[in-house]
Design an enzyme around this catalytic site. Structure first.
Site, PDB file in Angstrom:
ATOM      1  N   GLY B  70      88.046  52.077-100.567  1.00  0.00           N
ATOM      2  CA  GLY B  70      87.743  50.551-100.494  1.00  0.00           C
ATOM      3  C   GLY B  70      87.219  50.380-102.033  1.00  0.00           C
ATOM      4  O   GLY B  70      87.370  49.379-102.707  1.00  0.00           O
ATOM      5  N   HIS B 200      88.172  54.650 -93.372  1.00  0.00           N
ATOM      6  CA  HIS B 200      87.297  55.656 -92.817  1.00  0.00           C
ATOM      7  C   HIS B 200      86.004  54.877 -92.287  1.00  0.00           C
ATOM      8  O   HIS B 200      85.167  55.513 -91.709  1.00  0.00           O
ATOM      9  CB  HIS B 200      86.752  56.530 -93.812  1.00  0.00           C
ATOM     10  N   THR B 236     103.098  58.034-105.998  1.00  0.00           N
ATOM     11  CA  THR B 236     103.555  58.430-104.677  1.00  0.00           C
ATOM     12  C   THR B 236     102.453  58.062-103.519  1.00  0.00           C
ATOM     13  O   THR B 236     101.300  58.560-103.462  1.00  0.00           O
ATOM     14  CB  THR B 236     104.031  59.871-104.512  1.00  0.00           C
ATOM     15  N   CYS B 323      64.485  57.803-103.915  1.00  0.00           N
ATOM     16  CA  CYS B 323      64.710  59.364-104.010  1.00  0.00           C
ATOM     17  C   CYS B 323      65.955  59.781-103.341  1.00  0.00           C
ATOM     18  O   CYS B 323      66.184  60.978-103.398  1.00  0.00           O
ATOM     19  CB  CYS B 323      63.265  60.030-103.292  1.00  0.00           C
TER      20      CYS B 323
END
Lengths: 125, 398
Positions: B70, B200, B236, B323
């Site tokens: 993406g 995904h 490819t 964090c």
């Protein structure tokens, strides 16, 4: 990402909480940045006999706070001032590079707590 | 109990998809450009996948270009359109809800002399079409607005924004990585010129993405080389990943309404359960949001701590706290919505997929309040944000 020691001190932090009768208090950090450490020390003579902490921050910040409170207990004020961020990180089996500032935060909060104590003690005399 | 609740990060690959990919990792290793049967078989597999992906978003097959991700699709859209149309103008509009792959592409364009306007959302994370309209200049060549936010779940009014773009003869791109396969996405209905997606995010493999490029849209390739993908993307083809993406797309289309209904139940139960905890704020739009997405800011504690403690209970979620990021900055998306940074640090996202169950959600809802309680016991702010400048207003309570 974290060492076994960090995870242990994060999951089972030692010396948590407020100390209403603390002889010295040090606060370091800013909630806007994501971490604040509040360190309390109890002093007898020139020796730190007890330490507690409250921390807003990530796993590393909490583990550093817990470890530093363990490290200072029984030390004289001068010995405690020798505790550097590297020593805290080392005791925790290392910290990821982007978390080293958490260790810094702990050492600075400790310094401030000792300064606070010395100021109070000085003004009493 | 293991609970994977981080479906905005990635999804597990479906068994059928995994199995369909296997032959192309071994015996069907041909290069799709080769003329002998081994190559022809690979070519046919890629073209079948193209049909499957095109069908998922209602595009024509020649309007689908496969990419590696993406992020590549987003880079391709921004750079490819900017380079191809820079002589018509050098102004680009993006929103502050965008993924880094769009934002950093826009910043790169600025370095090359383009001007970029960053449009700010409202407190629900909604980008208003009139704000886009206001940002348009005679120089504007491209508008890019995310379809759905993976951070706060908000679905943007892309159709309305695309209509404005069309009116002004400006090319419209949307990053639909978080939405394709999770809500109906129809490129014709949205009226966009370009749309990015990633396999995904709908139970396909990693390493496979695609971009819809409306027929007739001029674009410069990101990768130069051979004639693959109609000359728009050399290299490819990643045949096994593309085959996997194709089948995942077909299955996602077939099961979309069923999946939406399923994850929506888990989401709504999560919101109901988590909002019972004190000093928790709901983030994003309450209605116009991804069906499997529940996001919050928990006050007085920090996101990474929650993530680690939940993980110790087998519950895997996401956070936009400083964090948890290597940049050590609170999520720009949350900040742009007007959430103060000390509260943004307590952000947490539960995102559901087809594999999740209500039993898992109930388990997490039992554990989560205890974890918050425990971390608040450690926090110097457990009794409030005393001593801080920002008081914690300007966040909506649901």
């Amino acid at each position: 990402m974290y060492s076994k020691e960090v995870m242990d001190h994060f999951m089972n932090p030692r010396n948590v909480g407020e100390m209403p009768d603390a002889d010295g208090v040090g606060v370091e950090g800013n909630p806007v940045c994501g971490d604040v450490m509040k360190l309390f020390i109890k002093v007898d003579g020139d020796r730190i006999v007890d330490a507690k902490f409250q921390t807003f921050g990530c796993g590393a910040a909490i583990a550093v706070s817990s470890m530093i409170t363990e490290m200072v207990k029984g030390k004289t004020l001068d010995e405690a001032l020798q505790i550097s961020k590297e020593k805290v990180a080392e005791a925790l089996g290392g910290l990821p590079p982007q978390k080293m500032h958490c260790s810094n935060l702990g050492a600075d909060a400790l310094k401030k707590a000792i300064e606070d104590y010395r100021q109070k003690a000085g003004s009493k005399n | 109990m293991e609970c994977y609740f981080d479906n905005v990060a990635t999804n597990p690959i479906r068994q059928e998809v995994y199995e369909a990919m296997l032959p192309y990792l071994k015996e069907e290793f041909g290069n799709p450009l080769s003329v002998y049967p081994l190559g022809v078989k690979a070519r046919e597999a890629v073209e079948k996948a193209r049909e499957q992906v095109a069908s998922l978003v209602n595009a024509k097959t020649n309007e689908i270009v496969f990419t590696s991700s993406g992020a590549e699709a987003n880079n391709f859209a921004l750079r490819g359109i900017a380079f191809a149309h820079q002589y018509s103008g050098k102004h680009v509009i993006v929103s502050r809800m965008e993924h880094h792959s769009v934002l950093n592409s826009a910043r790169f364009l600025e370095k090359l002399g383009f001007t970029v306007t960053y449009v700010t959302p409202d407190k629900y994370g909604v980008i208003h079409p009139e704000d886009i309209k206001k940002a348009i200049t005679d120089e504007t060549i491209l508008i890019s607005v995310i379809h759905a936010s993976s951070e706060v779940g908000t679905i943007e009014p892309i159709k309305e924004i695309a209509a404005i773009a069309k009116e002004h003869n400006i090319i419209m791109h949307t990053d639909a990585v978080a939405s394709v396969g999770n809500i109906p996405v129809d490129v014709k209905e949205l009226g966009v010129d370009l749309l990015s997606m990633a396999a995904h995010q709908f139970n396909g493999p990693k390493g496979a993405g695609a971009i819809y490029i409306k027929e007739g849209t001029r674009i410069i390739p990101l990768i130069f080389g051979g004639i693959q993908e109609g000359g728009r993307r050399a290299g490819t083809e990643n045949v096994p990943a593309i085959v996997g993406m194709g089948l995942a797309a077909e299955l996602a289309k077939k099961e979309l309404s069923e999946k939406m209904e399923h994850v929506k139940k888990l989401r709504d139960r999560t919101i109901e359960g988590v909002m019972k905890i004190e000093n928790v704020h709901f983030t994003g739009h309450p209605e116009n949001r991804l069906p499997g997405h529940a996001s919050f800011c928990v006050e007085f504690i920090e996101g990474e701590g929650m993530l680690l403690m939940l993980a110790s209970k087998g519950i895997y979620v996401a956070s936009g706290s400083a964090c948890t990021s290597k940049a050590l900055k609170a999520s720009p998306v949350l900040l742009s919505m007007g959430i103060p940074s000390h509260i943004a640090h307590g952000s947490i996202v539960f995102s559901y997929g087809r594999e999740n169950t209500m039993e898992q959600v109930e388990y997490a809802l039992e554990e989560f309040p205890q974890i918050i309680k425990r971390l608040r016991e450690l926090s110097p702010f457990a009794k409030g944000w005393e001593g801080t400048e920002e008081g914690g207003s300007c966040i909506q309570k649901k």
